[in-house]
Design a protein around this motif. Structure first.
Motif, PDB file in Angstrom:
ATOM      1  N   TRP A  80       0.846  -1.207   0.000  1.00  0.00           N
ATOM      2  CA  TRP A  80       0.000   0.000   0.000  1.00  0.00           C
ATOM      3  C   TRP A  80       0.878   1.252   0.000  1.00  0.00           C
ATOM      4  O   TRP A  80       0.648   2.194  -0.752  1.00  0.00           O
ATOM      5  CB  TRP A  80      -0.899   0.032   1.232  1.00  0.00           C
ATOM      6  CG  TRP A  80      -2.011  -0.963   1.243  1.00  0.00           C
ATOM      7  CD1 TRP A  80      -2.232  -1.978   0.349  1.00  0.00           C
ATOM      8  CD2 TRP A  80      -3.072  -1.043   2.205  1.00  0.00           C
ATOM      9  NE1 TRP A  80      -3.359  -2.689   0.706  1.00  0.00           N
ATOM     10  CE2 TRP A  80      -3.890  -2.140   1.840  1.00  0.00           C
ATOM     11  CE3 TRP A  80      -3.392  -0.305   3.340  1.00  0.00           C
ATOM     12  CZ2 TRP A  80      -5.019  -2.500   2.577  1.00  0.00           C
ATOM     13  CZ3 TRP A  80      -4.510  -0.668   4.082  1.00  0.00           C
ATOM     14  CH2 TRP A  80      -5.318  -1.753   3.696  1.00  0.00           C
ATOM     15  N   GLN A  89      -4.596   9.795   1.258  1.00  0.00           N
ATOM     16  CA  GLN A  89      -3.998   9.013   2.342  1.00  0.00           C
ATOM     17  C   GLN A  89      -4.631   9.284   3.699  1.00  0.00           C
ATOM     18  O   GLN A  89      -4.452   8.511   4.630  1.00  0.00           O
ATOM     19  CB  GLN A  89      -2.486   9.296   2.423  1.00  0.00           C
ATOM     20  CG  GLN A  89      -1.701   8.731   1.261  1.00  0.00           C
ATOM     21  CD  GLN A  89      -1.564   9.722   0.111  1.00  0.00           C
ATOM     22  OE1 GLN A  89      -2.431  10.559  -0.105  1.00  0.00           O
ATOM     23  NE2 GLN A  89      -0.475   9.615  -0.640  1.00  0.00           N
ATOM     24  N   MET A 130      -8.056   4.048  -1.952  1.00  0.00           N
ATOM     25  CA  MET A 130      -7.101   5.081  -1.560  1.00  0.00           C
ATOM     26  C   MET A 130      -5.947   5.125  -2.562  1.00  0.00           C
ATOM     27  O   MET A 130      -5.466   4.087  -3.019  1.00  0.00           O
ATOM     28  CB  MET A 130      -6.564   4.756  -0.164  1.00  0.00           C
ATOM     29  CG  MET A 130      -5.440   5.648   0.340  1.00  0.00           C
ATOM     30  SD  MET A 130      -5.050   5.356   2.090  1.00  0.00           S
ATOM     31  CE  MET A 130      -4.615   3.606   2.113  1.00  0.00           C
ATOM     32  N   ASN A 177       0.803   5.525  -0.905  1.00  0.00           N
ATOM     33  CA  ASN A 177      -0.036   5.820   0.263  1.00  0.00           C
ATOM     34  C   ASN A 177       0.834   5.934   1.506  1.00  0.00           C
ATOM     35  O   ASN A 177       0.970   4.994   2.292  1.00  0.00           O
ATOM     36  CB  ASN A 177      -1.101   4.726   0.421  1.00  0.00           C
ATOM     37  CG  ASN A 177      -2.047   4.692  -0.761  1.00  0.00           C
ATOM     38  OD1 ASN A 177      -2.769   5.649  -1.018  1.00  0.00           O
ATOM     39  ND2 ASN A 177      -2.027   3.603  -1.502  1.00  0.00           N
ATOM     40  N   TRP A 218       0.899   4.189   5.460  1.00  0.00           N
ATOM     41  CA  TRP A 218       0.115   2.962   5.502  1.00  0.00           C
ATOM     42  C   TRP A 218       0.970   1.701   5.371  1.00  0.00           C
ATOM     43  O   TRP A 218       0.450   0.632   5.061  1.00  0.00           O
ATOM     44  CB  TRP A 218      -0.979   2.989   4.429  1.00  0.00           C
ATOM     45  CG  TRP A 218      -2.057   3.973   4.747  1.00  0.00           C
ATOM     46  CD1 TRP A 218      -2.118   5.286   4.389  1.00  0.00           C
ATOM     47  CD2 TRP A 218      -3.231   3.728   5.539  1.00  0.00           C
ATOM     48  NE1 TRP A 218      -3.251   5.875   4.893  1.00  0.00           N
ATOM     49  CE2 TRP A 218      -3.957   4.945   5.610  1.00  0.00           C
ATOM     50  CE3 TRP A 218      -3.741   2.597   6.192  1.00  0.00           C
ATOM     51  CZ2 TRP A 218      -5.163   5.064   6.303  1.00  0.00           C
ATOM     52  CZ3 TRP A 218      -4.935   2.722   6.879  1.00  0.00           C
ATOM     53  CH2 TRP A 218      -5.638   3.938   6.927  1.00  0.00           C
TER      54      TRP A 218
END
Length: 565
Positions: A140, A519, A509, A145, A148
């Motif tokens: 991720w 995010q 996302m 992002n 994460w």
């Protein structure tokens, strides 16, 4: 359960909102200032929404309204672990969705149960506590992002957790969510773990620890033999807060905007349409199906789709409802040589009564069985970096999940491909919120997905025929020895494959043009609106989804409070 906040919209406020909605219905987006107002309005009291409600109301100052389309979680079977079988097709607490005909499954539609009750799907799910692989979250982060990665999310898994085994490098204790070891010894489940070791799959005492790979026993979201949904673990302790207002049987119909700022939520409660304003933010936590549906109904989605249904476009967001993913399962059923399965208990009146009495007295026994007792994670190809298959083992058997158990002693193990490439979509069929959306998951759409399922079945068969399970096996009932070649196994996957109930990624996302949230889970191009649930996952995690969704809500709560400051 406390109900002291369930009357917020009665009498005077109800009259206000009813009068106001006469105006809103004819002029979407025009808001009256006399609607009840809260700092935060949360749509959906499921795995994520209950977490948000607890955390955002904890200061005693921020006013929070939590809307749930379903009823209170008073159904007895919600609280009994094995009760998920009784709730599988219980319309009072289940949305009872169906996919469109699936091309990869010989044109079959696939039943999609989702929770419609306080606790959402955490009130009707299989109770397994599985986080996924460390690499899922690092992936991720690598996709842009920030914040994460695994090191970023681990503190939130730990914050949520009240681990029976105590705190450790990977686990937390004292959090709201009980995570427990299984309370029912079962020789078949134990033999499965030994059989896996006999085929070269190492024994793993903790799928949520240093590594996922191996065979072992699942932990569950239970406390002393009772289900610990987020309604139980997060919402119940917060229900007596004067700043938290909970409305059940309150189905959100649309979000109302002033320009591109989300200002209010229109919802139906009984025969009355009501509206609630949000001073700070509206938080959509309705799940991978209902969240994109609500955004589309509200004018945020693919412009062509919205115009087709006569919905005014607030924001042309083509990614809303895209990239739907789900885990598929394909089951092997074995006839058991001994009357030690759940089939034998359920089909015997005396044993059934004794099992019920044991559960009532001690909260132990077969009624504590989750939707997987033991299991395994393994690679279908040694070149893979991490496992791509999960096995759920169950000491019972049936033709179809949620239906009557077989008359003979039997047990089941299912193959679940962890990282499917196939992508589907969620689209509204009407501007009417009561009309179920069009769900297309597109199972087995890629060669990699087809190969993984076939190879997974071949490895599972080796486990089920290993020496440790031999004393318990009469024969393979389904698919049986008549299905042996790769082509026959793939055909079996198409005929019998079904969901394992993990839809995600429909409000994904990211930073690309089809990403729906950033995010910090803010809807891109809109102010005052976030999505917080499994729909924001950039892609599916390698395992069951309830624990990751609770983590997402824990992390989102901190971000929301930080941004408010």
């Amino acid at each position: 359960m406390e109900r002291r906040n369930s009357g917020q919209f009665s009498t005077r406020e109800e009259t206000k909102t009813k009068n106001m909605n006469d105006k809103v219905s004819s002029a979407p987006g025009r808001l009256s200032s006399d609607a009840p107002e809260y700092d935060y309005v949360i749509i959906g009291a499921g795995s994520a929404g209950c977490v948000l409600a607890n955390r955002l109301s904890a200061d005693g100052k921020s006013s929070v309204l939590l809307l749930e389309a379903g009823p209170e979680d008073t159904n007895l079977w919600i609280h009994v672990p094995l009760g998920y079988g009784k709730l599988f097709k219980e319309k009072t607490v289940n949305w009872m969705y169906q996919t469109e005909p699936e091309p990869g499954l010989d044109g079959r539609t696939v039943f999609q149960p989702r929770g419609k009750v306080l606790g959402g799907s955490s009130s009707i799910n299989g109770l397994l506590y599985v986080r996924g692989q460390h690499q899922d979250y690092d992936r991720w982060r690598q996709r842009g992002n920030a914040g994460w990665g695994y090191d970023d999310v681990l503190p939130y898994f730990k914050k949520a957790e009240d681990q029976q085994r105590g705190p450790s490098e990977f686990h937390g204790a004292g959090g709201p969510l009980p995570v427990s070891d299984w309370r029912h010894a079962d020789p078949l489940s134990e033999a499965f773990v030994v059989a896996a070791a006999e085929t070269g799959i190492p024994t793993n005492p903790d799928f949520n620890g240093a590594t996922q790979e191996g065979a072992g026993f699942f932990q569950t979201t239970t406390q002393r033999g009772r289900r610990a949904s987020t309604a139980f673990s997060y919402l119940r302790p917060a229900r007596n807060r004067s700043n938290l207002h909970v409305e059940t049987s309150a189905q959100a119909q649309r979000i109302l905007f002033e320009g591109r700022r989300a200002r209010a939520v229109e919802f139906r409660q009984g025969s009355t349409v009501k509206t609630a304003r949000a001073r700070k933010e509206i938080l959509v936590s309705s799940g991978a199906y209902n969240s994109p549906q609500l955004l589309q109904l509200s004018g945020v989605g693919p412009a062509e789709l919205l115009q087709k249904h006569g919905i005014g476009v607030v924001l042309d967001a083509p990614g809303v409802g895209n990239d739907l993913q789900d885990h598929m399962q394909v089951r092997i059923v074995m006839r058991c040589s001994q009357k030690i399965t759940l089939n034998d208990i359920v089909n015997n009146p005396v044993r059934r009564v004794l099992a019920g009495a044991r559960y009532a007295a001690f909260r132990k026994g077969p009624l504590t069985i989750a939707a997987g007792t033991s299991g395994a994670f393994f690679k279908t190809n040694p070149r893979l970096a991490t496992p791509d298959i999960q096995i759920h083992f169950l000491p019972f058997s049936t033709d179809k999940m949620g239906e009557k158990l077989h008359a003979f002693p039997g047990f089941t193990a299912s193959v679940c491909q962890l990282r499917p490439e196939s992508r589907g979509s969620l689209r509204i069929k009407s501007a009417d919120p009561a009309v179920q959306p069009e769900i297309r998951i597109n199972y087995l759409a890629t060669e990699a997905d087809r190969t993984a399922n076939v190879e997974g079945l071949k490895i599972l068969r080796k486990i089920l025929h290993a020496p440790a399970l031999k004393p318990y096996v009469v024969d393979e009932f389904d698919p049986g020895p008549k299905v042996s070649t790769d082509e026959e196994l793939l055909s079996y996957c198409r005929q019998r494959g079904s969901t394992i109930y993990h839809p995600t990624s429909t409000c994904r996302m990211g930073n690309d043009p089809l990403a729906v949230v950033d995010q910090r889970l803010r809807v891109r191009g809109i102010e005052g609106l976030r999505v917080v649930d499994g729909s924001i996952m950039p892609d599916l995690v390698s395992g069951n989804t309830n624990a990751p969704i609770i983590m997402i809500a824990e992390k989102a709560s901190d971000m929301i409070l930080e941004d408010a400051r």
